[in-house]
Design an enzyme around this catalytic site. Structure first.
Site, PDB file in Angstrom:
ATOM      1  N   GLU A 115       0.866  -1.170   0.000  1.00 42.14           N
ATOM      2  CA  GLU A 115       0.000   0.000   0.000  1.00 42.14           C
ATOM      3  C   GLU A 115       0.910   1.229   0.000  1.00 42.14           C
ATOM      4  O   GLU A 115       1.746   1.367   0.900  1.00 42.14           O
ATOM      5  CB  GLU A 115      -0.897  -0.002   1.239  1.00 42.14           C
ATOM      6  N   ARG A 341       6.327 -12.852   9.656  1.00 47.09           N
ATOM      7  CA  ARG A 341       6.913 -11.531   9.431  1.00 47.09           C
ATOM      8  C   ARG A 341       8.319 -11.472  10.015  1.00 47.09           C
ATOM      9  O   ARG A 341       8.680 -12.227  10.904  1.00 47.09           O
ATOM     10  CB  ARG A 341       6.092 -10.430  10.113  1.00 47.09           C
ATOM     11  N   LYS A 351       4.701   3.595  11.061  1.00 50.39           N
ATOM     12  CA  LYS A 351       4.705   4.782  10.198  1.00 50.39           C
ATOM     13  C   LYS A 351       4.252   6.021  10.967  1.00 50.39           C
ATOM     14  O   LYS A 351       4.788   7.112  10.779  1.00 50.39           O
ATOM     15  CB  LYS A 351       3.792   4.546   8.997  1.00 50.39           C
TER      16      LYS A 351
END
Length: 649
Positions: A115, A341, A351
């Site tokens: 994204e 992950r 972020k």
């Protein structure tokens, strides 16, 4: 500042072979120093005694473990294998091999679907390596697909950076696509889902949705709202009204009619479309509604013929809704499988938090070398090949990995040890005048770029009567346990004609710092205890430079848990700057031949930014050129230290 510089420099150890000056020295592998045979014998004897004690202490505990493992216990001095793994190891065995065997397609297609709402971080490097690498290994193709369905969070700078990072890691997308390429097709399928009685327009708010899904703690029965009873025609009319801008955001949204009784929350009538009052970066004001990830992802995978949709384990529950939607609407069915992950302990990758640091100028930007965004890691000088090697070493399983920074840095260190040239650099220079060196002033010395890899070639530097050594390599008062330069003491200079002996020194009256050392060649001593690096004075081709040494940004692993907030946890030594460092003349050739090493996305001459100019500064650390450098000023970043910091690990 001077004390901090001296303390930091004092920790640096020699790890390069000395010049052949007739001295038969041996390498002390523990300290990295080249010392006489007698001195090394003494040191080894002391360590042997210590090793025996440690071995005896561990024998009782180690023996049962070895018996269970079917092998002998590891000896204290046993070293791990330094050779790199097969770069395709993670595709030949384990989870990814099982995934392929589950669906052994001749034409493999994968995708990396970020994204574009932020900069990629170290965890994304694993996703890139897995998706592009899996396709490459099986002779297939991988798309770079931007999941651009949320115009409220997307910016052009993120699209550009993501593509750069994929190519920097050495991967070439088969095609660069956008979910927005399929807006018309997705809309048509949404209408089809409505006509099948599998979607409805809902007007419920957040509180109503919580109740429908079992309440705050999931203790009440789940149920559908009254909007689910609308006819297909009613839903179709309302959905078109959404498309035509007759509803404001949050007044209506399209929900998939799945199975509210299923134990998996990904089947509880997820949202498929929502109203957003925001122009799209590619389609402008053409759309007032945008599809969600849950509606878009599986269908775009089908449109692009993705055979193996590889994603991280947080999407494992989404697999059932992914398959449900494809079964309703499309013929080609991709296979989704999930892997663990990659996260790095002691770092912050959020972020939102990173954006706050940038805005408050805690760091200089998203590419500040103290961060673990990929653009920051690149700027610090970490080679893309080292990152790929790190991912390969860890392997791929279904378990999330939380890795210590020290392990990441150790992989980088091993990679650089094999691949980059050696140069001499002094961080905190002090001038040395060799009084009887007139005959050698201007003499050219041929220096190998690596004592271990002749293929790297060599370069020439000029010896000069005046040189610079590091301030930490001189003491005003000598001691028996000190093996570098002091008044009346001899030390070797790497690759120089003879060792030197200090005869006198001068200091600054105001600061007390040594400003100049006078010395002579010691032509009699054949076996100096140790060798130090040096850099020639003006006229030798050496250059002044600024060196930045980076340490953790915060003092603790979790700065947000510190009383008073994360700003109280900032590490004042996260960046230590040496403004007057000096680099030897060989630097110009290293820069001209960059990238060094040639690997991954830096595989051709000139194909790489300033960070692709990398080298080992002997006895100091590994360095790369920073983007702040200009034609007139060299700025260097420390990539990693020469040896692992035991306190940090």
């Amino acid at each position: 500042m001077a004390d901090a510089v001296a303390d930091a420099a004092a920790k640096l150890q020699l790890n390069e072979a000395p010049a052949d000056n007739g001295a038969k020295l041996q390498l002390d592998e523990e300290t990295g120093e080249w010392v006489s045979k007698g001195e090394l014998k003494k040191r080894l004897a002391k360590r042997a005694k210590k090793a025996i004690k440690e071995k005896n202490k561990d024998t009782t505990a180690a023996a049962p473990k070895a018996a269970r493992a079917g092998g002998a216990p590891k000896t204290p001095n046993q070293k791990a294998e330094e050779a790199p793994l097969d770069p395709d190891a993670m595709f030949k065995q384990g989870f990814l091999n099982d995934v392929y065997n589950e669906r052994p397609e001749k034409c493999v297609f994968t995708r990396f679907p970020p994204e574009p709402n932020g900069f990629l971080h170290i965890g994304h490097a694993k996703a890139i390596a897995v998706n592009f690498g899996f396709a490459r290994y099986h002779g297939g193709k991988c798309y770079l697909r931007f999941d651009d369905t949320n115009p409220e969070a997307e910016e052009e700078i993120y699209f550009t950076s993501i593509e750069e990072m994929v190519r920097w890691l050495g991967f070439e997308p088969y095609k660069i696509t956008y979910s927005s390429d399929n807006f018309d097709k997705l809309y048509a399928l949404a209408e089809k889902l409505i006509t099948l009685g599998k979607a409805y327009v809902c007007h419920c708010g957040d509180d109503d949705l919580k109740l429908q899904r079992g309440g705050e703690k999931g203790t009440s029965p789940r149920f559908r709202c009254e909007h689910a009873e609308q006819t297909a025609d009613e839903n179709l009319a309302k959905f078109r009204d959404m498309r035509d801008g007759k509803y404001k955001p949050r007044e209506a949204f399209l929900r998939m009619k799945q199975d509210i009784t299923d134990g998996n929350p990904q089947m509880w009538d997820l949202a498929a479309y929502r109203v957003l009052d925001k122009p799209h970066h590619r389609t402008g004001d053409a759309w007032k509604i945008y599809p969600t990830y849950d509606f878009t992802h599986s269908l775009c995978d089908s449109f692009e013929g993705i055979t193996h949709s590889l994603c991280t384990v947080e999407f494992v529950l989404s697999r059932v809704s992914y398959e449900w939607l494809n079964n309703q609407l499309v013929d080609f069915k991709p296979m989704q499988r999930e892997y663990g992950r990659l996260s790095i302990a002691g770092t912050v990758l959020s972020k939102r938090k990173l954006k706050e640091w940038v805005e408050k100028k805690v760091v200089r930007g998203w590419d500040d070398p103290r961060l673990y965004t990929l653009i920051a890691i690149r700027r610090r000088g970490v080679p893309p090949g080292a990152i790929l090697e790190f991912v390969n070493e860890l392997g791929v399983t279904t378990t999330n990995s939380m890795i210590q920074i020290a392990r990441f840095e150790q992989t980088i260190r091993r990679y650089l040890e094999r691949t980059v040239p050696r140069l001499m650099l002094v961080l905190d220079p002090v001038r040395v005048v060799i009084e009887d060196a007139d005959e050698f002033d201007g003499t050219e010395l041929t220096i190998p770029f690596s004592s271990k890899n002749a293929a790297m070639g060599d370069h020439k530097i000029k010896f000069s009567k005046t040189i610079y050594i590091d301030r930490s390599d001189f003491r005003e008062v000598d001691s028996k346990d000190y093996f570098r330069l002091a008044p009346g003491k001899t030390v070797g200079l790497l690759q120089a004609p003879f060792p030197i002996r200090a005869t006198s020194f001068t200091t600054d009256a105001a600061t007390g710092k040594v400003t100049e050392i006078r010395a002579v060649f010691d032509r009699e001593t054949k076996k100096p205890k140790t060798f130090i690096q040096w850099v020639g004075a003006e006229g030798s081709g050496a250059r002044a430079c600024e060196v930045r040494v980076y340490n953790p940004l915060f003092k603790s692993d979790n700065p947000y848990a510190v009383e008073g907030g994360y700003l109280n946890d900032l590490n004042p030594d996260s960046e230590v700057v040496y403004p007057d460092a000096r680099i030897e003349a060989g630097f110009d050739e290293v820069r001209a031949r960059a990238p060094w090493p040639e690997a991954a996305g830096e595989d051709k001459l000139g194909k790489g930014g300033p960070e692709s100019v990398r080298f080992q500064a002997m006895r100091v650390a590994y360095f790369a050129v920073d983007s702040d450098s200009t034609d007139d000023k060299i700025v260097l970043n420390r990539i990693v230290s020469l040896k692992e910091d035991k306190e940090k690990s």
